[in-house]
Each structure stands twice: as C-alpha cells, then as structure tokens.
Design a protein around this motif. Sequence first.
Motif, PDB file in Angstrom:
ATOM      1  N   GLN A 106       0.652  -0.913  -0.471  1.00  0.00           N
ATOM      2  CA  GLN A 106       0.003  -0.011   0.072  1.00  0.00           C
ATOM      3  C   GLN A 106       0.549   1.561  -0.235  1.00  0.00           C
ATOM      4  O   GLN A 106       0.213   2.100  -0.752  1.00  0.00           O
ATOM      5  CB  GLN A 106      -0.547  -0.383   0.750  1.00  0.00           C
ATOM      6  N   VAL A 107       1.698   1.377   0.655  1.00  0.00           N
ATOM      7  CA  VAL A 107       2.821   2.140   0.717  1.00  0.00           C
ATOM      8  C   VAL A 107       3.918   2.791   0.014  1.00  0.00           C
ATOM      9  O   VAL A 107       3.790   4.290  -0.763  1.00  0.00           O
ATOM     10  CB  VAL A 107       3.417   2.625   2.645  1.00  0.00           C
ATOM     11  N   LEU A 108       3.921   1.075  -0.968  1.00  0.00           N
ATOM     12  CA  LEU A 108       4.687   1.938  -1.584  1.00  0.00           C
ATOM     13  C   LEU A 108       3.777   1.694  -3.219  1.00  0.00           C
ATOM     14  O   LEU A 108       4.465   2.980  -3.784  1.00  0.00           O
ATOM     15  CB  LEU A 108       5.763   0.587  -2.157  1.00  0.00           C
ATOM     16  N   THR A 109       3.305   1.950  -2.944  1.00  0.00           N
ATOM     17  CA  THR A 109       2.446   1.763  -4.553  1.00  0.00           C
ATOM     18  C   THR A 109       2.059   4.091  -3.945  1.00  0.00           C
ATOM     19  O   THR A 109       2.069   4.365  -5.271  1.00  0.00           O
ATOM     20  CB  THR A 109       0.109   1.317  -4.164  1.00  0.00           C
ATOM     21  N   GLN A 110       1.695   4.339  -2.835  1.00  0.00           N
ATOM     22  CA  GLN A 110       1.940   5.351  -2.567  1.00  0.00           C
ATOM     23  C   GLN A 110       2.866   6.283  -3.054  1.00  0.00           C
ATOM     24  O   GLN A 110       2.309   7.357  -3.847  1.00  0.00           O
ATOM     25  CB  GLN A 110       0.993   5.511  -1.603  1.00  0.00           C
ATOM     26  N   VAL A 111       3.873   5.995  -2.949  1.00  0.00           N
ATOM     27  CA  VAL A 111       4.832   7.003  -3.163  1.00  0.00           C
ATOM     28  C   VAL A 111       5.574   6.458  -4.167  1.00  0.00           C
ATOM     29  O   VAL A 111       6.193   7.613  -5.201  1.00  0.00           O
ATOM     30  CB  VAL A 111       6.677   6.236  -2.343  1.00  0.00           C
ATOM     31  N   ALA A 112       5.051   5.897  -5.313  1.00  0.00           N
ATOM     32  CA  ALA A 112       5.133   5.500  -7.057  1.00  0.00           C
ATOM     33  C   ALA A 112       4.133   6.092  -7.404  1.00  0.00           C
ATOM     34  O   ALA A 112       4.673   6.829  -8.139  1.00  0.00           O
ATOM     35  CB  ALA A 112       4.748   4.806  -6.698  1.00  0.00           C
ATOM     36  N   LEU A 113       3.251   6.653  -7.026  1.00  0.00           N
ATOM     37  CA  LEU A 113       1.738   7.212  -7.512  1.00  0.00           C
ATOM     38  C   LEU A 113       2.443   9.098  -6.973  1.00  0.00           C
ATOM     39  O   LEU A 113       2.372   9.803  -8.141  1.00  0.00           O
ATOM     40  CB  LEU A 113       0.712   7.288  -7.028  1.00  0.00           C
ATOM     41  N   GLN A 114       3.509   9.105  -5.477  1.00  0.00           N
ATOM     42  CA  GLN A 114       3.620  11.121  -5.776  1.00  0.00           C
ATOM     43  C   GLN A 114       4.862  11.011  -6.043  1.00  0.00           C
ATOM     44  O   GLN A 114       4.625  12.636  -6.567  1.00  0.00           O
ATOM     45  CB  GLN A 114       3.325  10.791  -3.926  1.00  0.00           C
ATOM     46  N   HIS A 115       5.674  10.476  -6.601  1.00  0.00           N
ATOM     47  CA  HIS A 115       6.689  10.735  -7.299  1.00  0.00           C
ATOM     48  C   HIS A 115       6.446  10.033  -9.056  1.00  0.00           C
ATOM     49  O   HIS A 115       8.503  10.817  -9.032  1.00  0.00           O
ATOM     50  CB  HIS A 115       8.296  10.730  -6.578  1.00  0.00           C
ATOM     51  N   ASN A 116       5.996   9.978  -9.599  1.00  0.00           N
ATOM     52  CA  ASN A 116       5.639   9.075 -10.489  1.00  0.00           C
ATOM     53  C   ASN A 116       6.972   8.320 -10.754  1.00  0.00           C
ATOM     54  O   ASN A 116       7.618   8.298 -12.358  1.00  0.00           O
ATOM     55  CB  ASN A 116       6.003  10.580 -11.803  1.00  0.00           C
ATOM     56  N   TYR A 117       6.708   7.371 -10.075  1.00  0.00           N
ATOM     57  CA  TYR A 117       7.760   6.015 -10.411  1.00  0.00           C
ATOM     58  C   TYR A 117       6.325   5.182 -11.235  1.00  0.00           C
ATOM     59  O   TYR A 117       5.889   4.884 -10.620  1.00  0.00           O
ATOM     60  CB  TYR A 117       8.473   5.178  -9.304  1.00  0.00           C
ATOM     61  N   VAL A 118       6.604   4.295 -12.893  1.00  0.00           N
ATOM     62  CA  VAL A 118       5.636   3.421 -12.606  1.00  0.00           C
ATOM     63  C   VAL A 118       5.838   1.491 -12.745  1.00  0.00           C
ATOM     64  O   VAL A 118       4.938   1.298 -12.862  1.00  0.00           O
ATOM     65  CB  VAL A 118       5.370   3.654 -14.280  1.00  0.00           C
ATOM     66  N   CYS A 119       6.510   1.671 -11.949  1.00  0.00           N
ATOM     67  CA  CYS A 119       7.365  -0.223 -11.257  1.00  0.00           C
ATOM     68  C   CYS A 119       7.699  -0.045  -9.770  1.00  0.00           C
ATOM     69  O   CYS A 119       8.644   1.592  -9.444  1.00  0.00           O
ATOM     70  CB  CYS A 119       8.342  -0.219 -12.507  1.00  0.00           C
ATOM     71  N   VAL A 120       6.848  -0.371  -9.229  1.00  0.00           N
ATOM     72  CA  VAL A 120       7.661  -0.449  -8.143  1.00  0.00           C
ATOM     73  C   VAL A 120       8.969  -2.109  -8.354  1.00  0.00           C
ATOM     74  O   VAL A 120       7.736  -3.306  -8.910  1.00  0.00           O
ATOM     75  CB  VAL A 120       6.914  -1.215  -6.908  1.00  0.00           C
ATOM     76  N   ILE A 121      10.090  -2.233  -7.913  1.00  0.00           N
ATOM     77  CA  ILE A 121      10.755  -3.324  -8.033  1.00  0.00           C
ATOM     78  C   ILE A 121      11.070  -3.949  -6.797  1.00  0.00           C
ATOM     79  O   ILE A 121      11.974  -2.982  -5.814  1.00  0.00           O
ATOM     80  CB  ILE A 121      12.101  -2.891  -8.458  1.00  0.00           C
ATOM     81  N   THR A 122      10.976  -5.161  -6.457  1.00  0.00           N
ATOM     82  CA  THR A 122      11.241  -5.978  -5.720  1.00  0.00           C
ATOM     83  C   THR A 122      12.408  -7.518  -5.809  1.00  0.00           C
ATOM     84  O   THR A 122      12.205  -7.585  -6.611  1.00  0.00           O
ATOM     85  CB  THR A 122      10.044  -6.717  -4.696  1.00  0.00           C
ATOM     86  N   GLY A 123      12.985  -7.720  -4.961  1.00  0.00           N
ATOM     87  CA  GLY A 123      14.257  -8.626  -5.110  1.00  0.00           C
ATOM     88  C   GLY A 123      13.337  -9.859  -4.781  1.00  0.00           C
ATOM     89  O   GLY A 123      14.629 -11.045  -3.978  1.00  0.00           O
ATOM     90  N   HIS A 124      12.369 -10.334  -4.820  1.00  0.00           N
ATOM     91  CA  HIS A 124      11.945 -11.626  -4.368  1.00  0.00           C
ATOM     92  C   HIS A 124      12.496 -12.815  -5.566  1.00  0.00           C
ATOM     93  O   HIS A 124      12.780 -12.113  -6.715  1.00  0.00           O
ATOM     94  CB  HIS A 124      10.317 -12.039  -5.035  1.00  0.00           C
ATOM     95  N   THR A 125      13.083 -13.541  -5.169  1.00  0.00           N
ATOM     96  CA  THR A 125      14.041 -14.733  -5.972  1.00  0.00           C
ATOM     97  C   THR A 125      13.117 -16.013  -6.187  1.00  0.00           C
ATOM     98  O   THR A 125      11.718 -16.616  -5.327  1.00  0.00           O
ATOM     99  CB  THR A 125      14.921 -14.742  -4.839  1.00  0.00           C
ATOM    100  N   ALA A 126      13.919 -16.609  -6.951  1.00  0.00           N
ATOM    101  CA  ALA A 126      13.234 -18.214  -7.382  1.00  0.00           C
ATOM    102  C   ALA A 126      13.282 -18.958  -5.700  1.00  0.00           C
ATOM    103  O   ALA A 126      12.402 -19.867  -5.916  1.00  0.00           O
ATOM    104  CB  ALA A 126      14.247 -18.897  -8.423  1.00  0.00           C
ATOM    105  N   SER A 127      13.767 -18.630  -4.866  1.00  0.00           N
ATOM    106  CA  SER A 127      14.152 -19.169  -3.660  1.00  0.00           C
ATOM    107  C   SER A 127      12.482 -19.547  -2.716  1.00  0.00           C
ATOM    108  O   SER A 127      12.130 -19.690  -2.359  1.00  0.00           O
ATOM    109  CB  SER A 127      14.776 -19.490  -2.732  1.00  0.00           C
ATOM    110  N   ASP A 128      12.071 -17.317  -3.049  1.00  0.00           N
ATOM    111  CA  ASP A 128      11.038 -16.694  -2.775  1.00  0.00           C
ATOM    112  C   ASP A 128       9.317 -17.908  -3.203  1.00  0.00           C
ATOM    113  O   ASP A 128       8.822 -17.844  -2.800  1.00  0.00           O
ATOM    114  CB  ASP A 128      10.760 -15.899  -2.239  1.00  0.00           C
ATOM    115  N   ARG A 129       9.241 -17.866  -4.487  1.00  0.00           N
ATOM    116  CA  ARG A 129       9.007 -18.810  -5.039  1.00  0.00           C
ATOM    117  C   ARG A 129       8.828 -20.009  -4.548  1.00  0.00           C
ATOM    118  O   ARG A 129       7.484 -20.513  -4.588  1.00  0.00           O
ATOM    119  CB  ARG A 129       9.628 -18.634  -6.470  1.00  0.00           C
ATOM    120  N   ALA A 130       9.650 -20.672  -4.475  1.00  0.00           N
ATOM    121  CA  ALA A 130       9.707 -22.028  -3.884  1.00  0.00           C
ATOM    122  C   ALA A 130       9.358 -22.491  -2.328  1.00  0.00           C
ATOM    123  O   ALA A 130       7.888 -22.991  -2.253  1.00  0.00           O
ATOM    124  CB  ALA A 130      11.322 -22.837  -3.953  1.00  0.00           C
TER     125      ALA A 130
END
Length: 322
Positions: A106-130
């Motif tokens: 929620q807060v990452l989306t708010q920051v992105a909208l306020q500062h005109n970022y079109v993508c939020v990038i996270t570091g999820h890995t194959a390990s997180d996926r498993a």
Amino acid sequence: MVWTSLHAAIHRTIRARNLLQPRQGLLIAVSGGQDSLCLLKLLLDLQSKWEWRLGVAHCNHCWRQDSTANAQHVEELVNSYSVPFYLETADKPVNTEAAARDWRYQVLTQVALQHNYVCVITGHTASDRAETLLYNLMRGTGADGLQALTWRRQLADNVQLVRPLLEVTRKETGQFCQDFDLKIWEDSTNDDLKYARNRIRKELLPYLHQNFNPQVTSNLAQTAELLQADVEYLEQAAQELREQAMESQYPIKLNRRILQKAPLALQRRVMRQILLEILPQSPNFEHIEKLIGLITAPRRSQTDPFPGGIIAFVEDDWICFG
C-alpha cells in the motif's frame, strides 16, 4: 563497473520478458537484506544502459528493536549512491506477515504515485517462489496460489509491481553481495521459527534438499513458472465463458445451460471470479463447490448464506444471487 554473469542474466531477463522499458521511473523496495541489496546494485549498474530514473523506498514496520537502525543503514547506503530515498514508517507495529505485506504494498504504491514511478521493483527470488509454492500448497490453495509470485502484477492504474530476480536463487544473491562487499543488514525475524515461512526456509527446504532432491528449490520455482502460464490461459478462457453465460452484471444471472457444456475447470474459475467480486473475503473450495452444485441442481435449489449473507439460488435456467 564490473560486469558479472548475473548482470548479464538480469539484463537478458528484463529484455526477453519485456519487464521494464528504457527511461522509466523505477521505485526499488530495499529492506537491507541480501536480495534487495543485490537488486539495488544490479539496477544501478544497468541504469546507464536503460536510462532509468531510480528511487529507493524502505518500509519500517516497527516490529523489531533495531528497525530504526535498519532504516538508517539503508538510508546511508542509498545516499552514497545519490539516489532519492523515501522512508515509510508504520504508525503502529505491524505484527503479522500478511498485515506487513499488505501495508508494505500500500505505501509503496502511494510513494510511486506521488513521485511518478511507474514500477515498484522488489527482490523476490526463485527461493521465495519455491517457499511460496510450498506454503500455499499446505494451505490447500489451487494453481492460482501455487504461482502467486508472478513476474509482474498491477498495483494501481499507473503502477506495476515487477520482480526481475525470479530466476535467481538466494544463494546467488548472497554470493553477489559478498563479491561486491555489500553491507547486509541481518533481519532477526528471518530466524524466528514462529513464522511458517521461516520454518519452510530453515527446516523444510533443507530437509527436502538433503533427503529428496538437491535441486528442489529450482524445480519448485520452475513449477511455479509453468503454472503461471496455465493460470493465465485458464483465467482468460473462464472470462470468455463467463461473458457468454452472464445475462446481466447487476444483478448477476448465469445461464446454467451454457455452463453445463463447459469443462469443470472453467466452471470453477467462473464461480471463483464471481465470488471474488461479491464476497467480503477470498472464496475457499467449499464456497466454489456450492455454486458448482447449482449448475445441475433442481429448480428452486439454493445455497446456505455465504460470508456477508449472500445466497445463490436456481431460477429456471439461471443461477441468481440475492
């Protein structure tokens, strides 16, 4: 800049999967752990090739004694790169994994909208996926939950969540941080076995690795990737079936004769799509099966109330909701 095989792999992944575009505004979520520091370094190094406008956000959940020190550590690191930094601090401690995740997005989306970022990038890995696949499998979820960590998804009308590291293991991000002497902030909650995901990471996956398959993490992540394509296809087919069967959107009326001709997998997906819209919570298997039963039920049949009090009933060739 030292160009490593991981730099090359992420560069290829972003381009081949069309994850990001040149000159976009990207907000990188950085916790201070090895995965997010690896992500930050990679995107900073690739910035000259893609001409991105980068920013970094850190979410302080206030659930550890060292949360403030953690946030300061990330801020100092980001300032050394001369990248805009945004700190979001919870008003009160966020004490559950689910609540923390919801607040964070929620807060990452708010920051992105306020500062005109079109993508939020996270570091999820194959390990997180498993780990997510195993976690949701034990909760009894369907294919949708098993492939829950997707390459991207929509957060808001103009903001996408993107996960470029889904083919990289946690072992690889750790080695990358070591090679570049990146100062990792060790999160003590990652060792707390009261959290189910930590038990999967610390106990279950090592056991499976040692006693069943040394490639279990990569294989589970690959399974999630295969399921993602299946889910996308089935969701599209279910949406087309729903449009054929639905007489009206409000109130909802579904033609039983059209649904009867469809495969059970698509029937279930149509019902799940509808329940996601009308229930106050995500539908479970029993909710969906109650609606499936109405497809061939006698006239005037009805269900017992769903959460929120909604009842589904049969009216001639129609399934109605009231």
